[in-house]
Design an enzyme around this catalytic site. Structure first.
Site, mmCIF file in Angstrom:
data_model
loop_
_atom_site.group_PDB
_atom_site.id
_atom_site.type_symbol
_atom_site.label_atom_id
_atom_site.label_comp_id
_atom_site.label_asym_id
_atom_site.label_seq_id
_atom_site.Cartn_x
_atom_site.Cartn_y
_atom_site.Cartn_z
ATOM 1 C CD GLU A 117 -3.043 -1.029 2.229
ATOM 2 O OE1 GLU A 117 -3.257 0.035 2.817
ATOM 3 O OE2 GLU A 117 -3.585 -2.095 2.533
ATOM 4 C CG HIS A 242 -8.958 5.956 1.434
ATOM 5 N ND1 HIS A 242 -8.790 5.718 0.088
ATOM 6 C CD2 HIS A 242 -8.381 4.915 2.072
ATOM 7 C CE1 HIS A 242 -8.154 4.572 -0.075
ATOM 8 N NE2 HIS A 242 -7.881 4.065 1.120
ATOM 9 N NE ARG A 288 -4.486 5.555 2.854
ATOM 10 C CZ ARG A 288 -4.933 4.704 3.717
ATOM 11 N NH1 ARG A 288 -5.560 5.132 4.785
ATOM 12 N NH2 ARG A 288 -4.774 3.424 3.526
ATOM 13 C CG HIS A 349 -10.081 6.378 5.488
ATOM 14 N ND1 HIS A 349 -11.005 5.379 5.278
ATOM 15 C CD2 HIS A 349 -8.899 5.737 5.725
ATOM 16 C CE1 HIS A 349 -10.405 4.195 5.369
ATOM 17 N NE2 HIS A 349 -9.140 4.384 5.653
ATOM 18 N NE ARG A 384 -4.709 5.320 9.411
ATOM 19 C CZ ARG A 384 -5.187 4.349 8.633
ATOM 20 N NH1 ARG A 384 -4.649 3.149 8.666
ATOM 21 N NH2 ARG A 384 -6.206 4.574 7.828
HETATM 22 P P1 FAD Z 1 -14.059 0.834 15.749
HETATM 23 O O1 FAD Z 1 -13.731 -0.411 15.077
HETATM 24 O O2 FAD Z 1 -14.689 1.901 14.968
HETATM 25 O O3 FAD Z 1 -15.001 0.500 16.983
HETATM 26 C C1 FAD Z 1 -15.596 1.536 17.731
HETATM 27 C C2 FAD Z 1 -16.644 0.923 18.632
HETATM 28 O O4 FAD Z 1 -17.084 1.878 19.597
HETATM 29 C C3 FAD Z 1 -17.896 0.469 17.901
HETATM 30 O O5 FAD Z 1 -18.276 -0.764 18.439
HETATM 31 C C4 FAD Z 1 -18.935 1.541 18.274
HETATM 32 O O6 FAD Z 1 -20.265 1.111 18.233
HETATM 33 C C5 FAD Z 1 -18.503 1.852 19.664
HETATM 34 N N1 FAD Z 1 -18.952 3.158 20.184
HETATM 35 C C6 FAD Z 1 -18.744 4.377 19.660
HETATM 36 N N2 FAD Z 1 -19.300 5.304 20.460
HETATM 37 C C7 FAD Z 1 -19.869 4.658 21.496
HETATM 38 C C8 FAD Z 1 -20.609 5.044 22.635
HETATM 39 N N3 FAD Z 1 -20.892 6.336 22.898
HETATM 40 N N4 FAD Z 1 -21.045 4.096 23.493
HETATM 41 C C9 FAD Z 1 -20.818 2.781 23.251
HETATM 42 N N5 FAD Z 1 -20.112 2.352 22.181
HETATM 43 C C10 FAD Z 1 -19.652 3.277 21.322
HETATM 44 N N6 FAD Z 1 -7.081 0.431 8.945
HETATM 45 C C11 FAD Z 1 -6.070 -0.423 8.671
HETATM 46 O O7 FAD Z 1 -5.089 -0.499 9.411
HETATM 47 N N7 FAD Z 1 -6.157 -1.234 7.570
HETATM 48 C C12 FAD Z 1 -7.207 -1.212 6.717
HETATM 49 O O8 FAD Z 1 -7.245 -1.960 5.763
HETATM 50 C C13 FAD Z 1 -8.251 -0.297 6.977
HETATM 51 N N8 FAD Z 1 -9.306 -0.203 6.130
HETATM 52 C C14 FAD Z 1 -10.348 0.603 6.468
HETATM 53 C C15 FAD Z 1 -11.467 0.629 5.652
HETATM 54 C C16 FAD Z 1 -12.565 1.393 6.006
HETATM 55 C C17 FAD Z 1 -13.779 1.421 5.129
HETATM 56 C C18 FAD Z 1 -12.540 2.158 7.205
HETATM 57 C C19 FAD Z 1 -13.721 2.982 7.618
HETATM 58 C C20 FAD Z 1 -11.411 2.167 8.004
HETATM 59 C C21 FAD Z 1 -10.303 1.401 7.649
HETATM 60 N N9 FAD Z 1 -9.171 1.361 8.435
HETATM 61 C C22 FAD Z 1 -8.157 0.503 8.135
HETATM 62 C C23 FAD Z 1 -9.137 2.070 9.716
HETATM 63 C C24 FAD Z 1 -9.469 1.066 10.826
HETATM 64 O O9 FAD Z 1 -10.466 0.192 10.375
HETATM 65 C C25 FAD Z 1 -9.953 1.730 12.099
HETATM 66 O O10 FAD Z 1 -9.092 2.770 12.449
HETATM 67 C C26 FAD Z 1 -10.011 0.732 13.225
HETATM 68 O O11 FAD Z 1 -10.812 -0.353 12.863
HETATM 69 C C27 FAD Z 1 -10.552 1.383 14.481
HETATM 70 O O12 FAD Z 1 -10.773 0.397 15.430
HETATM 71 P P2 FAD Z 1 -11.364 0.817 16.831
HETATM 72 O O13 FAD Z 1 -11.534 -0.429 17.615
HETATM 73 O O14 FAD Z 1 -10.555 1.902 17.405
HETATM 74 O O15 FAD Z 1 -12.778 1.473 16.471
HETATM 75 C C1 SIN Z 2 -7.479 0.673 2.371
HETATM 76 O O1 SIN Z 2 -7.738 -0.519 2.228
HETATM 77 O O2 SIN Z 2 -7.184 1.412 1.444
HETATM 78 C C2 SIN Z 2 -7.539 1.259 3.733
HETATM 79 C C3 SIN Z 2 -6.297 0.991 4.434
HETATM 80 C C4 SIN Z 2 -6.153 1.880 5.625
HETATM 81 O O3 SIN Z 2 -7.001 2.713 5.917
HETATM 82 O O4 SIN Z 2 -5.101 1.753 6.297
#
Ligand code: FAD
Ligand code: SIN
Length: 539
Positions: A117, A242, A288, A349, A384
């Site tokens: 990537e 993104h 990015r 993103h 990032r």
């Molecule tokens: P999340 O997975 O967003 O979880 C947050 C949780 O908190 C959820 O369960 C939500 O319901 C809960 N929550 C929020 N507010 C409250 C509240 N007030 N009370 C109770 N619960 C609450 N990163 C990579 O490294 N590689 C990738 O390939 C990649 N691809 C991506 C593709 C997409 C489409 C997106 C959107 C992001 C991508 N990212 C990627 C970024 C990465 O997915 C996220 O940064 C990461 O998953 C965040 O994880 P997290 O556990 O911090 O939050």
């Molecule tokens: C992607 O698959 O392009 C997202 C990867 C990332 O957010 O790190």
């Protein structure tokens, strides 16, 4: 029915689940999550997880790629921890049954296929086709559900943290956290979850913007709650856009993974010309910030509504095999990616800033930890590196769980009577939902139009004035109205928007994801430091 536990975990994405699974070895865990347990950014992650596994790769290379992409603002110690502890966390995921894509030609110990990537100098992205997040989330949830020490409460939203500040405790050296007030969305009851340790793992804030890859849960709740409780919030100006989301009125900013460019897809303008070579030697695989700014510029120059990704030169069966999700989704909209150009535009993103934490996930409020996207560990700096986010969540949630568990015995129980019952006397059921819906749209449009990829003082101050007005209006409404999840989200979105705008105004230079036409150069002499925002007494 108030709850008591050792660990309260708010959020069921990769960060919350990893924290909870580890913490459950040391005490009782209550995990609350806003919607269904699977609904989170993690579940939608496509590209994968960056990790040094190949014998040809080395820690130093991943560290350097991360530091270069972060444009002088990453904390090297945090990056080193991320990279060096990564392989151990991946090994654990494999032991838990996560089924990453394999390749017979790979020489790494697990035979995993390694993708590429933007900003990475070698192939080091492990993935499960283009549905990495779903595979990881499914397996982590299975682990958590099987644990007798973890209670998962779905459709439960945290309203606010319970801290000394809120309780009005006198003569304290350091503000402490005792858990959170929570609303059960289905019964609309409000209760407290009292905990020795509270971990915020609420994810990002993409929904602050009109166009985002994030699902609806990403409303900045953790940021806003921590800010209201008095925690330091860092680097909120660095919102990652993104570069490539599907441009189609019904596609809702569906992500076209950067892994597709790692696989050979090329960015072209409407006339079919490659344009990235004008902007960076890594062309379509530049970091990015550079690709998103280049696309924005090309669109403004040409007046076109999108640019295009071209993967037509790759054998069709290989493209379908590696990207089944993207292939199927585009097909739904009448685009066959093996034959057609894919129209793409940038969208909000990822939030690189967040609640400031140390290398053990500690915030500056005692017994309050933060991990995952909601936290600012110093790993990402001003931008990032692709696929470092899932890795950060894995590595730092484990460190936070271990560290907080080691402190558990030294934390006194406080008597449940100390926590006041939630008081909503004098509030009324709101019937004017149109006002809420309108406020959401207004905030999202302001942020999209004035606080996007390219910023200026005029736009930022205009945004701030409008956001301040909206914030006052929403706060007034909040005080008079019975709580609903939508109202909480609106209150949190406006606070998060304000933090982004204020941070962007503070930084008088351009660096990484923060580009302003008033200060177009990077200024290391004055600005090579975090932007910190702390709630003052009156606001
Ligand atoms: P999340 O997975 O967003 O979880 C947050 C949780 O908190 C959820 O369960 C939500 O319901 C809960 N929550 C929020 N507010 C409250 C509240 N007030 N009370 C109770 N619960 C609450 N990163 C990579 O490294 N590689 C990738 O390939 C990649 N691809 C991506 C593709 C997409 C489409 C997106 C959107 C992001 C991508 N990212 C990627 C970024 C990465 O997915 C996220 O940064 C990461 O998953 C965040 O994880 P997290 O556990 O911090 O939050
Ligand atoms: C992607 O698959 O392009 C997202 C990867 C990332 O957010 O790190």
């Amino acid at each position: 029915m108030n709850e008591c536990c050792d660990f309260l975990v708010i959020g069921s994405g990769i960060a919350g689940l990893c924290f909870a699974i580890r913490a459950s070895h040391f005490g009782k865990v209550v995990m609350i999550t806003k919607k269904q347990d699977t609904e989170c950014n993690t579940n939608y992650a496509q590209g994968g997880i960056a990790c040094v596994l190949d014998p040809q790769d080395c820690f130093e290379s991943h560290i350097q790629d991360t530091l270069i992409t972060g444009k002088g603002l990453c904390k090297e110690e945090s990056v080193r921890i991320l990279v060096e502890e990564g392989p151990q966390r991946i090994k654990e995921l494999l032991q838990w049954g996560v089924n990453f894509s394999k390749s017979e030609t790979e020489s790494n110990p697990f035979g995993l296929h390694l993708g590429k990537e933007g900003g990475h100098s070698v192939n080091r992205i492990i993935h499960a086709h283009d549905l990495t997040g779903r595979e990881v989330e499914k397996n982590l949830l299975k682990q958590a559900r099987e644990s007798k020490s973890i209670k998962i409460l779905e459709h439960h939203s945290a309203i606010d943290l319970i801290t000394d500040h809120q309780l009005g405790t006198k003569h304290i050296e350091r503000n402490r956290c005792y858990g959170a007030y929570v609303v059960d969305e289905l019964s609309r009851t409000i209760f407290s979850v009292q905990a020795k340790i509270t971990c915020l793992a609420t994810g990002g804030s993409g929904k602050v913007y009109l166009h985002t890859t994030n699902p609806d849960i990403a409303t900045g709740d953790g940021i806003a709650m921590a800010y209201r409780a008095g925690a330091q919030i860092a680097n909120m100006e660095f919102i990652q856009f993104h570069p490539t989301t599907l441009f189609h009125e019904k596609a809702n900013s569906f992500l076209i993974s950067e892994a597709l460019r790692g696989f050979g897809a090329i960015l072209r303008d409407a006339s079919g010309n490659e344009f990235m070579e004008k902007y960076h030697p890594m062309k379509s695989l530049a970091p990015r910030d550079i690709v998103a700014q280049a696309i924005d510029k090309e669109m403004k120059l040409s007046g076109e509504s999108c640019v295009f990704l071209d993967i037509r030169h790759s054998p069709a069966d290989l493209t379908r095999k590696h990207f089944p999700n993207i292939y199927a989704k585009c097909k739904e909209y009448g685009i066959d990616i093996t034959k057609d150009l894919i129209p793409v535009v940038p969208a909000a993103h990822y939030m690189c800033g967040g609640i400031k934490v140390d290398t053990y996930g500690q915030t500056d409020i005692q017994n309050l930890y933060a991990c995952g996207e909601v936290s600012c560990t110093g790993v990402h700096g001003a931008n990032r590196l692709a696929s470092n986010s899932l890795l950060e969540a894995l590595v730092y949630s484990r460190r936070a769980a271990d560290f907080s568990a080691s402190r558990l015995r030294s934390i006194d129980n406080i008597s449940p009577e100390t926590i006041p019952v939630w008081d909503d006397s004098g509030t009324i059921d709101n019937e004017e939902w149109i006002l809420l819906a309108h406020n959401f749209k207004e905030i999202q449009s302001i942020m999209w139009d004035y606080v996007g990829i390219v910023r200026s003082n005029i736009r930022l101050y205009r945004a701030l004035r409008r956001i301040n007005l909206l914030e006052n209006e929403i706060e007034d409404f909040y005080k008079r109205t019975k709580i609903t999840v939508r109202l909480l989200e609106l209150r949190n979105i406006v606070t998060t928007a304000k933090l982004i705008v204020k941070s962007a105004i503070k930084r008088k230079e351009s660096r990484g994801l923060h580009y302003t036409t008033d200060y177009p150069e990077q200024n290391d002499r004055y600005w090579r430091h975090d932007t910190i925002i702390l709630k003052t007494a009156h606001r």
